[in-house]
Design a protein around this motif. Structure first.
Motif, PDB file in Angstrom:
ATOM      1  N   UNK A 154      -3.112  10.620 -15.921  1.00 59.97           N
ATOM      2  CA  UNK A 154      -1.736  10.170 -16.102  1.00 59.97           C
ATOM      3  C   UNK A 154      -1.623   8.664 -16.225  1.00 59.97           C
ATOM      4  N   UNK A 155      -2.593   7.938 -15.683  1.00 59.02           N
ATOM      5  CA  UNK A 155      -2.574   6.479 -15.776  1.00 59.02           C
ATOM      6  C   UNK A 155      -3.634   5.953 -16.744  1.00 59.02           C
ATOM      7  N   UNK A 156      -4.805   6.555 -16.695  1.00 58.26           N
ATOM      8  CA  UNK A 156      -5.887   6.227 -17.633  1.00 58.26           C
ATOM      9  C   UNK A 156      -6.234   4.730 -17.614  1.00 58.26           C
ATOM     10  N   UNK A 199      -7.638   0.853 -12.412  1.00 59.05           N
ATOM     11  CA  UNK A 199      -7.299   0.550 -11.014  1.00 59.05           C
ATOM     12  C   UNK A 199      -8.095   1.381 -10.027  1.00 59.05           C
ATOM     13  N   UNK A 202      -7.177  11.893  -9.107  1.00 58.87           N
ATOM     14  CA  UNK A 202      -5.848  11.684  -8.544  1.00 58.87           C
ATOM     15  C   UNK A 202      -5.264  10.345  -9.002  1.00 58.87           C
ATOM     16  N   UNK A 203      -6.139   9.400  -9.256  1.00 55.82           N
ATOM     17  CA  UNK A 203      -5.700   8.058  -9.637  1.00 55.82           C
ATOM     18  C   UNK A 203      -5.803   7.809 -11.133  1.00 55.82           C
ATOM     19  N   UNK A 234       8.617   2.949 -17.915  1.00 54.52           N
ATOM     20  CA  UNK A 234       8.718   4.393 -17.679  1.00 54.52           C
ATOM     21  C   UNK A 234      10.019   4.735 -16.948  1.00 54.52           C
ATOM     22  N   UNK A 273      -4.545  11.565  -1.446  1.00 54.52           N
ATOM     23  CA  UNK A 273      -4.272  10.210  -0.947  1.00 54.52           C
ATOM     24  C   UNK A 273      -3.166   9.489  -1.689  1.00 54.52           C
ATOM     25  N   UNK A 274      -2.797   9.992  -2.847  1.00 54.55           N
ATOM     26  CA  UNK A 274      -1.765   9.287  -3.614  1.00 54.55           C
ATOM     27  C   UNK A 274      -0.399   9.784  -3.136  1.00 54.55           C
ATOM     28  N   UNK A 276       4.310  -1.158 -16.942  1.00 53.01           N
ATOM     29  CA  UNK A 276       4.463   0.185 -17.498  1.00 53.01           C
ATOM     30  C   UNK A 276       5.415   1.014 -16.640  1.00 53.01           C
ATOM     31  N   UNK A 321      -9.956   0.617  -5.545  1.00 54.57           N
ATOM     32  CA  UNK A 321      -9.127   1.125  -4.458  1.00 54.57           C
ATOM     33  C   UNK A 321      -9.867   1.397  -3.158  1.00 54.57           C
ATOM     34  N   UNK A 361       0.188   1.796 -10.258  1.00 57.36           N
ATOM     35  CA  UNK A 361      -1.037   1.086 -10.617  1.00 57.36           C
ATOM     36  C   UNK A 361      -0.789   0.103 -11.753  1.00 57.36           C
ATOM     37  N   UNK A 419       6.920  11.228 -12.621  1.00 53.01           N
ATOM     38  CA  UNK A 419       5.602  11.883 -12.638  1.00 53.01           C
ATOM     39  C   UNK A 419       5.462  12.922 -11.532  1.00 53.01           C
ATOM     40  N   UNK A 441      -8.018  14.426   2.485  1.00 52.61           N
ATOM     41  CA  UNK A 441      -7.289  15.174   1.468  1.00 52.61           C
ATOM     42  C   UNK A 441      -6.706  14.298   0.384  1.00 52.61           C
ATOM     43  N   UNK A 452      -5.785  -3.549  -2.809  1.00 48.10           N
ATOM     44  CA  UNK A 452      -6.711  -4.182  -3.725  1.00 48.10           C
ATOM     45  C   UNK A 452      -6.479  -3.782  -5.176  1.00 48.10           C
ATOM     46  N   UNK A 453      -6.993  -4.641  -6.070  1.00 45.10           N
ATOM     47  CA  UNK A 453      -6.904  -4.340  -7.491  1.00 45.10           C
ATOM     48  C   UNK A 453      -7.161  -5.576  -8.316  1.00 45.10           C
ATOM     49  N   UNK A 454      -7.328  -5.404  -9.613  1.00 43.19           N
ATOM     50  CA  UNK A 454      -7.519  -6.569 -10.484  1.00 43.19           C
ATOM     51  C   UNK A 454      -6.300  -7.492 -10.423  1.00 43.19           C
ATOM     52  N   UNK A 465     -10.543  11.619  -4.437  1.00 47.72           N
ATOM     53  CA  UNK A 465     -10.487  12.321  -5.725  1.00 47.72           C
ATOM     54  C   UNK A 465     -10.220  11.303  -6.835  1.00 47.72           C
TER      55      UNK A 465
END
Lengths: 329, 310
Positions: B31-33, B36, B27-28, A316, A271-272, A312, B40, A308, A279, A269, A15-17, B24
């Protein structure tokens, strides 16, 4: 070394915009322009020919170049798709990536008959070989097993030692596909995942079961999450590498998430699982230098899975390739 | 207690909301600011619905394996939603792709049986079903093919009714059951087993006036997918093209309520006339910003429509 960008940088399922726009041809036309603007002149394509699995159905019908059918409907033909890429400055397709997970998902979405699994894996691979040949590209990269938690549920049945038989049948399918692929000028390689039955260095023993012409296309983040040293793996297999996936992570799988049936979407815990290239904590520069020292002349495929922000992430990646990963000392 | 309760189809958030709960936030974000992180997880998305005044939600067919995997069972998901203020998962959306060919009926029925069971276990009341394949590659349908699809739908509807669920024909402007045969298809199906869900934008794009359609079919229309559009009677070549639902140029077909030309006040007057009661759903797939669309739609309902009938 040749450099490509993986289309798997675009995460389609979650999901997301503006997420549904990612399913339209218009998005991909623009994406390819971003890829070229970021200095990439080659791409690796994911491939999924199925359409009964609900997510595969949604992704495969409107413009994502994910299969021969999708490309034929929206871009005319594989040849015309290549021409379209070339118009944007993308001269090459480094390869096509198929995942055994997709064959199992297709079965689970229909009759659940897992006896069809290896046949479906073979037919998926065969279709991808034909697609590659039509594209004029040469590398079929296979993720050889679904997540171990899912495989165990579907094939294990609580039996001791079932994995060996499952992997023997997998190897037989891959060997057969590799021989057919060779006749069409396509070479086959296997990719590792931190959640597969062949996680980390477990893939080494499996490679010994495969014909020598089947190569290895390591994924650095997956190796790192599985606790393997990516640079050491590259050095150990330097004579058998097809392509190398450069991506990044700082994920530590402290809860044994790799054993679940949904390892890339952890519930407990951290999740990313993946992060934008540069990064995380993978020694990307060390990996690049190891390949350079070995005289590797294959594809390095960069991605920022589950980013996300796709534009970008592309910029990057380019900056970090030029100024860190591949920068001259 | 009003006559109408509002549900929202959750397909606008993406194919799959990634997490039940994002553990968290940082966590998202770090670094992204970016924003999104707000999209989620179900935890936040369900609370957006409740905050905007939608106490019901609907799920797409592709949520079935996700729900079972991440919530243990449909009831586990429904309970999770209730804990966040959602009164009811009101229904689901399914497909009957290939129903125009009788050889496909066993597979179509098996798939929809799964969806009926899923809907029942969620506590849903209805299942909205695209009744045949997409137009591209399959349409136009012959009379026999239309008959096949209608028979298949009747059987799905009968099975649904066994579980207390109403099966509704959901028209899609890109479905093989299209502008020229939608009404014939409605007539071919059995009113006992096949209700109709009025998707206001889908029928407008096909060239039907949704208000007139409700007036004509109000006895068959048991449910609504309310969405706006500024496209009326789109040309066949656009509506029936490959993958027409997601426009090649990325343009929107569907808008939040009040963002297009659908005569919702006219529809509301008929809802009052026919004293419609129960859940009605808003659906706005394809919006670039689900949260903005959610809030704008509810504001339009509250300020423009509720004074007519609520």
């Amino acid at each position: 070394m040749k450099i490509a960008c993986s289309l798997e940088t675009v995460e389609l399922k979650s999901s997301g915009p503006s997420k549904l726009r990612l399913l339209s041809k218009g998005y991909w036309i623009e994406f390819f322009q971003w890829v070229a603007a970021a200095g990439f002149t080659a791409v690796e394509l994911p491939y999924n020919p199925f359409n009964n699995d609900p997510l595969a159905f949604e992704i495969g019908r409107c413009g994502v170049p994910i299969s021969l059918a999708a490309v034929n409907v929206k871009y005319g033909s594989p040849k015309q798709f290549r021409q379209k890429l070339a118009e944007f400055g993308i001269a090459d397709v480094s390869g096509v990536h198929v995942q055994a997970s997709d064959a199992l998902a297709e079965i689970l979405a229909t009759d659940g008959d897992t006896a069809r699994y290896f046949g479906l894996l073979e037919s998926m691979g065969r279709e991808a070989v034909g697609f590659l040949a039509d594209l004029g590209s040469t590398d079929l990269v296979v993720s050889p097993t679904p997540p171990m938690g899912l495989v165990e549920r579907c094939f294990g049945g609580g039996r001791e030692g079932w994995e060996a038989g499952f992997l023997d049948l997998t190897a037989a399918v891959l060997n057969k596909l590799a021989r057919e692929a060779k006749a069409k000028g396509v070479r086959l390689s296997v990719r590792n995942e931190f959640w597969s039955l062949l996680r980390g260095t477990a893939l080494d023993a499996f490679l010994a079961k495969l014909d020598k012409e089947i190569l290895y296309s390591p994924d650095l983040s997956h190796l790192a999450i599985a606790g393997a040293d990516p640079v050491a793996v590259l050095k150990a297999h330097q004579g058998r590498l097809a392509s190398v996936r450069f991506n990044d992570t700082c994920f530590e799988d402290v809860v044994g998430n790799y054993r679940t049936s949904h390892p890339e979407i952890p519930i407990q815990g951290a999740q990313r699982v993946f992060c934008d290239l540069g990064d995380g904590s993978v020694d990307l520069r060390g990996a690049y230098q190891a390949l350079a020292a070995a005289g590797f002349d294959g594809w390095i495929v960069f991605d920022s899975r589950m980013t996300l922000d796709v534009p970008r992430a592309l910029l990057r990646m380019r900056w970090r390739i030029d100024h860190a990963i591949a920068a001259k000392a | 207690m009003g006559n109408l309760k509002y549900s929202y189809m959750t397909n606008m958030w993406g194919l799959m909301v990634r997490y039940p709960v994002a553990n968290q936030w940082g966590e998202w974000y770090e670094g992204d600011f970016g924003n999104s992180v707000y999209y989620l997880d179900w935890d936040k998305i369900l609370r957006y619905h409740v905050g905007a005044g939608f106490k019901g939600i609907e799920l797409m067919f592709h949520m079935l394996p996700y729900v079972n995997e991440y919530f243990g069972s449909p009831k586990g998901f429904a309970d999770f939603a209730k804990e966040r203020g959602i009164e009811q998962v009101t229904g689901t959306f399914s497909l009957a792709l290939g129903s125009e060919d009788r050889a496909n009926h066993p597979a179509v029925l098996a798939m929809n049986q799964k969806m009926i069971d899923f809907t029942a276990e969620l506590g849903g009341e209805n299942i909205n079903i695209m009744p045949a394949s997409g137009y591209f590659g399959h349409g136009p349908l012959s009379k026999e093919q239309l008959r096949n699809a209608a028979d298949c739908f009747n059987e799905i509807g009968r099975r649904a009714l066994d579980k207390g669920i109403v099966a509704c024909i959901h028209s899609e402007f890109w479905c093989a059951v299209n502008k020229y045969d939608l009404e014939r298809f409605i007539e071919m199906t059995d009113p006992k087993y096949a209700a109709f869900v009025l998707d206001t934008a889908q029928v407008s794009i096909m060239g039907f006036d949704p208000v007139a359609m409700y007036d004509k079919y109000h006895e068959r229309i048991k449910y609504f997918h309310l969405k706006d559009t500024n496209i009326f009677d789109a040309p066949d070549e656009k509506r029936c093209a490959a993958g027409a639902e997601f426009n090649d140029e990325g343009d929107r077909w569907f808008w939040e309520l009040g963002g297009g030309t659908v005569d919702f006040p006219g529809l509301w007057k008929l809802l009052k006339k026919y004293q419609h009661k129960g859940w009605v759903a808003v659906e706005t797939d394809g919006t670039p910003d689900p949260l903005a669309t959610l809030v704008l739609s509810k504001a339009y309902i509250d300020t423009e429509l509720a004074p007519i009938y609520s």
